[in-house]
Design a protein around this motif. Structure first.
Motif, PDB file in Angstrom:
ATOM      1  N   LEU A 419       0.836  -1.199   0.000  1.00  0.00           N
ATOM      2  CA  LEU A 419       0.000   0.000   0.000  1.00  0.00           C
ATOM      3  C   LEU A 419       0.877   1.257   0.000  1.00  0.00           C
ATOM      4  CD1 LEU A 419      -2.457  -1.087   2.859  1.00  0.00           C
ATOM      5  CD2 LEU A 419      -2.768  -1.431   0.391  1.00  0.00           C
ATOM      6  N   CYS A 420       0.214   2.387  -0.244  1.00  0.00           N
ATOM      7  CA  CYS A 420       0.875   3.697  -0.126  1.00  0.00           C
ATOM      8  C   CYS A 420       0.072   4.552   0.849  1.00  0.00           C
ATOM      9  CB  CYS A 420       0.956   4.405  -1.476  1.00  0.00           C
ATOM     10  SG  CYS A 420       2.114   3.646  -2.623  1.00  0.00           S
ATOM     11  N   PHE A 421       0.782   5.266   1.710  1.00  0.00           N
ATOM     12  CA  PHE A 421       0.137   6.118   2.706  1.00  0.00           C
ATOM     13  C   PHE A 421       0.622   7.552   2.472  1.00  0.00           C
ATOM     14  CE2 PHE A 421       0.459   8.149   6.970  1.00  0.00           C
ATOM     15  CZ  PHE A 421      -0.896   8.135   7.331  1.00  0.00           C
ATOM     16  N   THR A 422      -0.323   8.476   2.227  1.00  0.00           N
ATOM     17  CA  THR A 422       0.021   9.862   1.926  1.00  0.00           C
ATOM     18  C   THR A 422      -0.486  10.789   3.019  1.00  0.00           C
ATOM     19  OG1 THR A 422      -0.012   9.495  -0.470  1.00  0.00           O
ATOM     20  CG2 THR A 422      -0.281  11.758   0.280  1.00  0.00           C
ATOM     21  N   PHE A 432      -3.852   4.154  -0.387  1.00  0.00           N
ATOM     22  CA  PHE A 432      -4.276   3.583  -1.668  1.00  0.00           C
ATOM     23  C   PHE A 432      -3.403   2.397  -2.036  1.00  0.00           C
ATOM     24  CE2 PHE A 432      -1.425   7.141  -2.543  1.00  0.00           C
ATOM     25  CZ  PHE A 432      -0.521   6.613  -3.458  1.00  0.00           C
ATOM     26  N   ASP A 433      -3.912   1.576  -2.933  1.00  0.00           N
ATOM     27  CA  ASP A 433      -3.207   0.377  -3.405  1.00  0.00           C
ATOM     28  C   ASP A 433      -2.046   0.823  -4.292  1.00  0.00           C
ATOM     29  OD1 ASP A 433      -2.633  -1.890  -5.385  1.00  0.00           O
ATOM     30  OD2 ASP A 433      -3.955  -2.882  -3.921  1.00  0.00           O
ATOM     31  N   SER A 434      -0.842   0.309  -4.021  1.00  0.00           N
ATOM     32  CA  SER A 434       0.335   0.764  -4.757  1.00  0.00           C
ATOM     33  C   SER A 434       0.324   0.346  -6.221  1.00  0.00           C
ATOM     34  CB  SER A 434       1.608   0.246  -4.090  1.00  0.00           C
ATOM     35  OG  SER A 434       1.650  -1.166  -4.125  1.00  0.00           O
ATOM     36  N   LYS A 435      -0.419  -0.724  -6.551  1.00  0.00           N
ATOM     37  CA  LYS A 435      -0.465  -1.188  -7.943  1.00  0.00           C
ATOM     38  C   LYS A 435      -1.613  -0.530  -8.707  1.00  0.00           C
ATOM     39  CE  LYS A 435       1.589  -5.693  -6.832  1.00  0.00           C
ATOM     40  NZ  LYS A 435       1.355  -7.153  -6.736  1.00  0.00           N
ATOM     41  N   THR A 436      -2.826  -0.631  -8.174  1.00  0.00           N
ATOM     42  CA  THR A 436      -4.009  -0.132  -8.896  1.00  0.00           C
ATOM     43  C   THR A 436      -4.241   1.351  -8.673  1.00  0.00           C
ATOM     44  OG1 THR A 436      -5.499  -0.593  -7.046  1.00  0.00           O
ATOM     45  CG2 THR A 436      -5.075  -2.396  -8.601  1.00  0.00           C
ATOM     46  N   LYS A 437      -3.632   1.927  -7.631  1.00  0.00           N
ATOM     47  CA  LYS A 437      -3.820   3.329  -7.241  1.00  0.00           C
ATOM     48  C   LYS A 437      -5.227   3.608  -6.721  1.00  0.00           C
ATOM     49  CE  LYS A 437       0.366   3.996  -8.747  1.00  0.00           C
ATOM     50  NZ  LYS A 437       1.492   3.957  -7.796  1.00  0.00           N
ATOM     51  N   ASN A 438      -5.994   2.567  -6.479  1.00  0.00           N
ATOM     52  CA  ASN A 438      -7.342   2.760  -5.939  1.00  0.00           C
ATOM     53  C   ASN A 438      -7.257   3.247  -4.491  1.00  0.00           C
ATOM     54  OD1 ASN A 438      -8.569   1.899  -8.294  1.00  0.00           O
ATOM     55  ND2 ASN A 438      -8.652  -0.255  -7.631  1.00  0.00           N
ATOM     56  N   VAL A 439      -8.030   4.311  -4.181  1.00  0.00           N
ATOM     57  CA  VAL A 439      -8.053   4.851  -2.822  1.00  0.00           C
ATOM     58  C   VAL A 439      -8.843   3.903  -1.919  1.00  0.00           C
ATOM     59  CG1 VAL A 439      -8.849   6.744  -1.357  1.00  0.00           C
ATOM     60  CG2 VAL A 439      -7.810   7.242  -3.592  1.00  0.00           C
ATOM     61  N   LEU A 440      -8.219   3.473  -0.836  1.00  0.00           N
ATOM     62  CA  LEU A 440      -8.875   2.565   0.108  1.00  0.00           C
ATOM     63  C   LEU A 440      -9.609   3.348   1.196  1.00  0.00           C
ATOM     64  CD1 LEU A 440      -5.968  -0.031   0.519  1.00  0.00           C
ATOM     65  CD2 LEU A 440      -7.902  -0.101  -1.085  1.00  0.00           C
ATOM     66  N   TRP A 441      -9.016   4.432   1.665  1.00  0.00           N
ATOM     67  CA  TRP A 441      -9.685   5.295   2.649  1.00  0.00           C
ATOM     68  C   TRP A 441      -9.011   6.662   2.692  1.00  0.00           C
ATOM     69  CZ3 TRP A 441      -6.003   6.378   6.289  1.00  0.00           C
ATOM     70  CH2 TRP A 441      -5.053   5.395   6.601  1.00  0.00           C
ATOM     71  N   ARG A 442      -9.779   7.641   3.187  1.00  0.00           N
ATOM     72  CA  ARG A 442      -9.258   9.025   3.294  1.00  0.00           C
ATOM     73  C   ARG A 442      -9.908   9.695   4.498  1.00  0.00           C
ATOM     74  NH1 ARG A 442      -9.702  11.518  -2.010  1.00  0.00           N
ATOM     75  NH2 ARG A 442      -7.483  11.060  -2.311  1.00  0.00           N
ATOM     76  N   PHE A 443      -9.099  10.388   5.305  1.00  0.00           N
ATOM     77  CA  PHE A 443      -9.605  11.111   6.474  1.00  0.00           C
ATOM     78  C   PHE A 443      -8.927  12.472   6.587  1.00  0.00           C
ATOM     79  CE2 PHE A 443     -10.132   6.622   7.587  1.00  0.00           C
ATOM     80  CZ  PHE A 443     -11.452   6.595   8.026  1.00  0.00           C
ATOM     81  N   LYS A 444      -9.649  13.437   7.136  1.00  0.00           N
ATOM     82  CA  LYS A 444      -9.064  14.755   7.420  1.00  0.00           C
ATOM     83  C   LYS A 444      -8.207  14.666   8.691  1.00  0.00           C
ATOM     84  CE  LYS A 444     -13.000  17.336   5.539  1.00  0.00           C
ATOM     85  NZ  LYS A 444     -14.094  18.288   5.866  1.00  0.00           N
TER      86      LYS A 444
END
Length: 517
Positions: A419-422, A432-444
């Motif tokens: 995964l990637c964590f930004t 998000f998934d490092s291969k597909t770039k699909n966002v798994l979750w997002r929080f403020k």
């Protein structure tokens, strides 16, 4: 504006201290010694002066002496009585070491031997003298000009007391002798303060501690120039004098450092400016040697925190730093302030990540910079205002770097998935998934309510769902967990500062202390 004053220069080898005069200008600290110089008449060297004294019926030779070989110091003139024989020559001064008496060398003579020679030398006494520039302070020689004195012979010839030779000696001639007086064309001498050593203050450093130890020198410090030239140990008679000089020299060094920063920044892009730099002491961990501390030069420049062994003086020097860290991934933490009532204040930096330190350090004004992989550097500065400046500068440098960077992304994993964590200044946290770039979750940022970690690689982040108000736990694993936690801290602190800068200032431990004092 020039500041002047008297201090003692301590010799750690001989364990003696002698009076010096300090002259502080904006760029240089000069140490001056008293010496006797020829100011007129024939061109004689002032190193050795031969003077003939005519003993007077009242007043004798008109001088007193101290010292002696038994105390490893020469016999010196300690008093000269106004308008008497020694004073009338114009060639003798308090602090003159007696080399010869009537041709007899007395450099290795005891106090009693010199007293006996002078008192039994007859009506005319020829003495050769040389001014003792480094007279030990225990002789307590006055620094002023010769003047009247009411202090007479103590009755005993102790090296620490004056033996008065202003009394009548053994004279063979009862008729009054003519007074000792300077002859025309004879050289004229004056005692003056002369420059001995000049220490440039640009990039200089101050130390109040015995080399490498936690032992604080009492009312004393040392100034070391960039090229290693040292003033030696400067001692002061009172704590107030010591503090005044310490502040004055430190202020001039800081002003020159600021000038150097401005010069360096002319050659740097707006995103690579020097925010702050200066000397600190770094505590050396994991060593059995007595060298507990070592001087280091720190700099906050652009996106990086630099640690040098010597200051960078050219553009090329920046690549030779001992350590370079990204500012987003470090955590500044104050450890100790020495308060006026001698109590210790243990303090954490705003939003500091709690960590137990087992430091048994006796130095005040300490801070640490925690870096990746759980490591940290532990520093000490000499003055409270320096600690406040480092705190403020780290905040500013980190906040600027967060705003410039905007976001940072880290590789991580969970349950075998890459995964990637930004961390994003505007958006908050995204995974998000490092291969597909699909966002798994997002929080403020405001949704982060807590966190816990195993101290190694795994962390749990607790977010509040805005719709359900329920806490959602997100678990991730990082190669360098410490760097990621520091980055989260930096972004949150910068976010708070952008919304409420007054609140950030209110959390400054060091500045609170400085203002209260």
């Amino acid at each position: 504006q020039t500041k002047t004053g008297i201090a003692l220069l301590y010799d750690e080898v001989s364990k003696n201290a002698y009076d010096v005069r300090l002259k502080l200008t904006k760029e240089v600290l000069t140490i001056q010694n008293q010496d006797v110089i020829c100011v007129g008449g024939s061109d004689h060297s002032a190193n050795h002066r031969t003077v003939t004294l005519r003993r007077q019926p009242v007043g004798g030779l008109g001088l007193s002496i101290k010292g002696g070989a038994e105390h490893k110091v020469p016999v010196v003139i300690s008093k000269i009585f106004k308008d008497q024989a020694a004073d009338q020559t114009g060639m003798l001064f308090i602090g003159d070491a007696i080399i010869q008496v009537n041709g007899i060398n007395v450099e290795s003579a005891t106090h009693e031997e010199v007293v006996h020679l002078l008192r039994n030398a007859g009506d005319e006494v020829t003495i050769t003298v040389q001014y003792l520039r480094e007279a030990p302070s225990f002789l307590k020689l006055p620094l002023g000009s010769p003047g009247p004195s009411s202090d007479h012979s103590s009755g005993t010839s102790s090296p620490l007391f004056d033996s008065g030779l202003h009394l009548n000696g053994n004279s063979t001639n009862t008729a009054p002798s003519s007074p000792s007086s300077p002859i025309a064309n004879e050289p004229k001498y004056e005692k003056r303060w002369l420059d001995t050593l000049s220490v440039p203050l640009s990039m200089a450093r101050i130390s109040r501690y015995k080399a490498g130890t936690d032992k604080l020198r009492s009312n004393a410090f040392e100034v070391l120039a960039l090229d290693g030239v040292s003033t030696g140990i400067l001692q002061f008679y009172t704590a107030q004098e010591s503090a005044d000089w310490l502040r004055a020299i430190s202020t001039n060094i800081s002003d020159l450092t600021l000038q150097n920063m401005k010069m360096a920044n002319k050659c740097c892009s707006p995103s690579d400016q020097v925010i702050h730099m200066g000397w600190v002491n770094e505590r050396l961990e994991g060593t059995d040697s007595s060298q507990l501390y070592k001087f280091k030069f720190l700099a906050l420049k652009g996106s990086s925190f630099y640690i040098f062994s010597t200051p960078p003086v050219s553009t090329l020097d920046w690549v030779r730093a001992e350590k370079i860290y990204n500012l987003c991934e470090v955590l500044f933490k104050i450890h100790k302030l020495w308060l006026a009532d001698d109590c210790w204040l243990q303090a954490n930096f705003y939003l500091g990540i709690h960590q137990d330190f087992d430091f048994e350090d006796q130095r005040p004004y300490c801070f640490s910079v925690m870096v990746g992989h759980g490591k940290s550097h532990y520093f000490n500065v000499e003055l409270g205002n320096e600690l406040a400046m480092w705190e403020k500068s780290f905040q500013r440098a980190i906040f600027l770097e967060v705003q410039r960077t905007g976001s940072k992304t880290y590789m991580c994993s969970w349950q075998g998935d890459a995964l990637c964590f930004t961390v994003d200044f505007a958006l908050g946290f995204t995974c998000f998934d490092s291969k597909t770039k699909n966002v798994l979750w997002r929080f403020k940022f405001s949704q982060l309510k807590g966190s816990s970690d195993d101290g190694k690689t795994k962390v749990k982040l607790l977010f509040q769902n805005l719709e359900t108000k329920q806490i959602e736990t997100k678990e991730l694993e990082f190669q360098d967990l410490t760097a990621v936690l520091h980055c989260i801290h930096s972004f949150i602190a910068a976010k708070v500062a952008s919304v409420d800068p007054v609140f950030i200032d209110s959390q400054s431990i060091a500045r609170k202390y400085m203002y209260s004092n």
